[in-house]
Design an enzyme around this catalytic site. Sequence first.
Site, mmCIF file in Angstrom:
data_model
loop_
_atom_site.group_PDB
_atom_site.id
_atom_site.type_symbol
_atom_site.label_atom_id
_atom_site.label_comp_id
_atom_site.label_asym_id
_atom_site.label_seq_id
_atom_site.Cartn_x
_atom_site.Cartn_y
_atom_site.Cartn_z
ATOM 1 N N ALA A 42 5.814 -10.276 -6.177
ATOM 2 C CA ALA A 42 5.166 -8.964 -6.176
ATOM 3 C C ALA A 42 5.488 -8.163 -7.430
ATOM 4 O O ALA A 42 4.583 -7.588 -8.066
ATOM 5 C CB ALA A 42 5.586 -8.182 -4.929
ATOM 6 N N ASP A 98 3.257 -3.377 1.170
ATOM 7 C CA ASP A 98 3.886 -3.670 2.461
ATOM 8 C C ASP A 98 4.925 -4.775 2.289
ATOM 9 O O ASP A 98 4.773 -5.883 2.819
ATOM 10 C CB ASP A 98 2.817 -4.073 3.483
ATOM 11 C CG ASP A 98 3.381 -4.222 4.886
ATOM 12 O OD1 ASP A 98 4.445 -3.621 5.167
ATOM 13 O OD2 ASP A 98 2.781 -4.948 5.694
ATOM 14 N N CYS A 153 9.804 -1.219 5.962
ATOM 15 C CA CYS A 153 10.227 -1.646 7.296
ATOM 16 C C CYS A 153 11.742 -1.793 7.365
ATOM 17 O O CYS A 153 12.266 -2.351 8.332
ATOM 18 C CB CYS A 153 9.540 -2.952 7.678
ATOM 19 S SG CYS A 153 9.960 -4.347 6.605
ATOM 20 N N ASP A 176 0.820 -12.552 -2.787
ATOM 21 C CA ASP A 176 1.994 -12.870 -1.970
ATOM 22 C C ASP A 176 2.771 -14.009 -2.624
ATOM 23 O O ASP A 176 2.200 -14.830 -3.347
ATOM 24 C CB ASP A 176 1.601 -13.267 -0.546
ATOM 25 C CG ASP A 176 2.745 -13.049 0.438
ATOM 26 O OD1 ASP A 176 2.834 -11.939 1.002
ATOM 27 O OD2 ASP A 176 3.554 -13.974 0.617
ATOM 28 N N SER A 177 4.077 -14.032 -2.344
ATOM 29 C CA SER A 177 4.942 -15.056 -2.948
ATOM 30 C C SER A 177 5.026 -16.320 -2.108
ATOM 31 O O SER A 177 5.592 -17.331 -2.548
ATOM 32 C CB SER A 177 6.362 -14.500 -3.140
ATOM 33 O OG SER A 177 6.926 -14.127 -1.902
ATOM 34 N N ARG A 213 -3.369 -0.675 9.675
ATOM 35 C CA ARG A 213 -4.418 -1.462 9.003
ATOM 36 C C ARG A 213 -5.794 -0.834 9.231
ATOM 37 O O ARG A 213 -6.628 -0.800 8.322
ATOM 38 C CB ARG A 213 -4.382 -2.912 9.510
ATOM 39 C CG ARG A 213 -3.189 -3.698 8.996
ATOM 40 C CD ARG A 213 -3.286 -5.155 9.354
ATOM 41 N NE ARG A 213 -2.818 -5.468 10.671
ATOM 42 C CZ ARG A 213 -1.587 -5.874 10.983
ATOM 43 N NH1 ARG A 213 -0.680 -6.003 10.027
ATOM 44 N NH2 ARG A 213 -1.253 -6.163 12.216
#
Length: 403
Positions: free
Chosen positions: A286, A306, A346, A257-258, A218
Site C-alpha cells: 500500500a 482500510d 481497526c 492490495d499486497s 461500504r
Amino acid sequence: MTSESTYPVVTLKPKKALPFFSRHPWMYANAIKTITNSPDVGAEVVVLSNDGKFIGRGLYNPQSKIRVRLYSWEEEQLLERPFWERRIKAAIDLRRKLFGDGPAWKACRLIFSESDGLSGLTVDRVDDWLVVQWTSAALIKHQAEILEILQAELSPKGIWLRTEKGIKELEGLDVSDGLLSGERPPRPLFIEENGLQFGVDLVEGQKTGFYFDQRENRKAFAGYADGANVLDVCCYTGSFALNAAKQPGCQHVHAIDSSASALELAKGNAELNELSAKITFQHADAFDALEELVAEKKRFDLIILDPPKMARTRGGLSRAIKGYVRMNRMAMELMNPNGILMTCSCSGHVTHEDFEQVVARAALDANKTVQILEERGQAPDHPVISSCLETSYLKTFICRVSS
C-alpha cells in the site's frame, strides 16, 4: 454451601475492584492479591473484593496476562451449559432481530466476544457455515458444549476453526485451524451484501474470511461514487471497490492490495458481478503504491483507506500512528479538489481521539483543509458494550479534502 467453599477464590488488591463491579470482563494479574487452590487453565473461579464482597464468576488462565475473564455477576449463576446456552441464544436472537430473513442473516457476526458476554469467542456465519475463533484458552475448555449449542440453534453444514495471529502465544492456546464439525466449506463460499455477490475463503482468507464490520460503511462509501474516479487502498477481496463500481455514474476504480490470493478472489468477485471493466487491480504494498501514484501526479475524486490492524500492542502505537499519518497524507495529496476520503482504523489501541489527530496531522503535512463529514463505526452485529469500551475498535471518518 457457599461459592467460596466450592470454587477457587480470587481476591483483589485494595482499590482494584471498581472496574469489575462495573462489569469489565478482563482481570489482569496486577489486580490480584491472592488465589486459592492453584486453579488450572479454564477453572471456574469466584472473584471477591479486598473486603470480601462478591464481584463475579469467571474462568482462570495462569498463562495469560488476562488472568480471569469474568462472565457472571450473579453469585448463584454457575458457568455451566445452561449459562452458555442463554448467552449464545441471546446473541443469535439479536442478529435475527437485526437482519430478519435478509441476506445479512447468512453473512454476519453472530457472536462478538465481550460484547455478547462471551469473552474469548467470536462466531461468524458465512452462508451455511460457521467460523469460530477462540481468543481465550480458558473458554476453549467449553468448546464441545458450545459447538453443540451452535449446532442445535443453527444447524450449520459445517463449523470451521480460525486462529488469530499471535493469540496462541498470548493465551497458551494449543489449536490448529481446521474443521471442527460437519462438512468442509467450499472455496469460495458465496454471500450477498448490498445487492452484490462475494466469494469468501474461510480456509485461508484474512481473519474469518470477510469483514462484516464494514457492511454499512461500504454502502455509505458507494453513495459518494457517482461521477468519481476511485482509489481503494488495501482492497482485500474488493468489497469497497465493487460497492463503488456498482454505481452507474462511477468512472473507474483502482484497487490495491499486497495479497495475491485476495486479489484473485477480488477479480473473481468483479467478474461475478459483471464489474471487471470498471476496476483495475494492482498487486502492491500500500505505501509503495501510494508513493508511486503521488510521484505520477495521479488524482482521484474518492479514496478509501482500510488498512489491516497497525497496532497489535500498546508498544506498537507510536509506530502505527506514524504509519496512519503517512498513508493519509499521501491519500490527501492524491485528491482532486473537494474530493472525498474515507479513512479507517481497526486498531483497538488507536483511540477515536488518536485518529482525529492522525487526520489533522496528515492534513497539515499535505497542506490541505479537511472537513470531517461523517464519523462512523462498526456494523450493529459488532455491538459496543458499555462495560468494555475496548469493543469500540473501528473508526471510520468520511472527509472532504480541499486545498
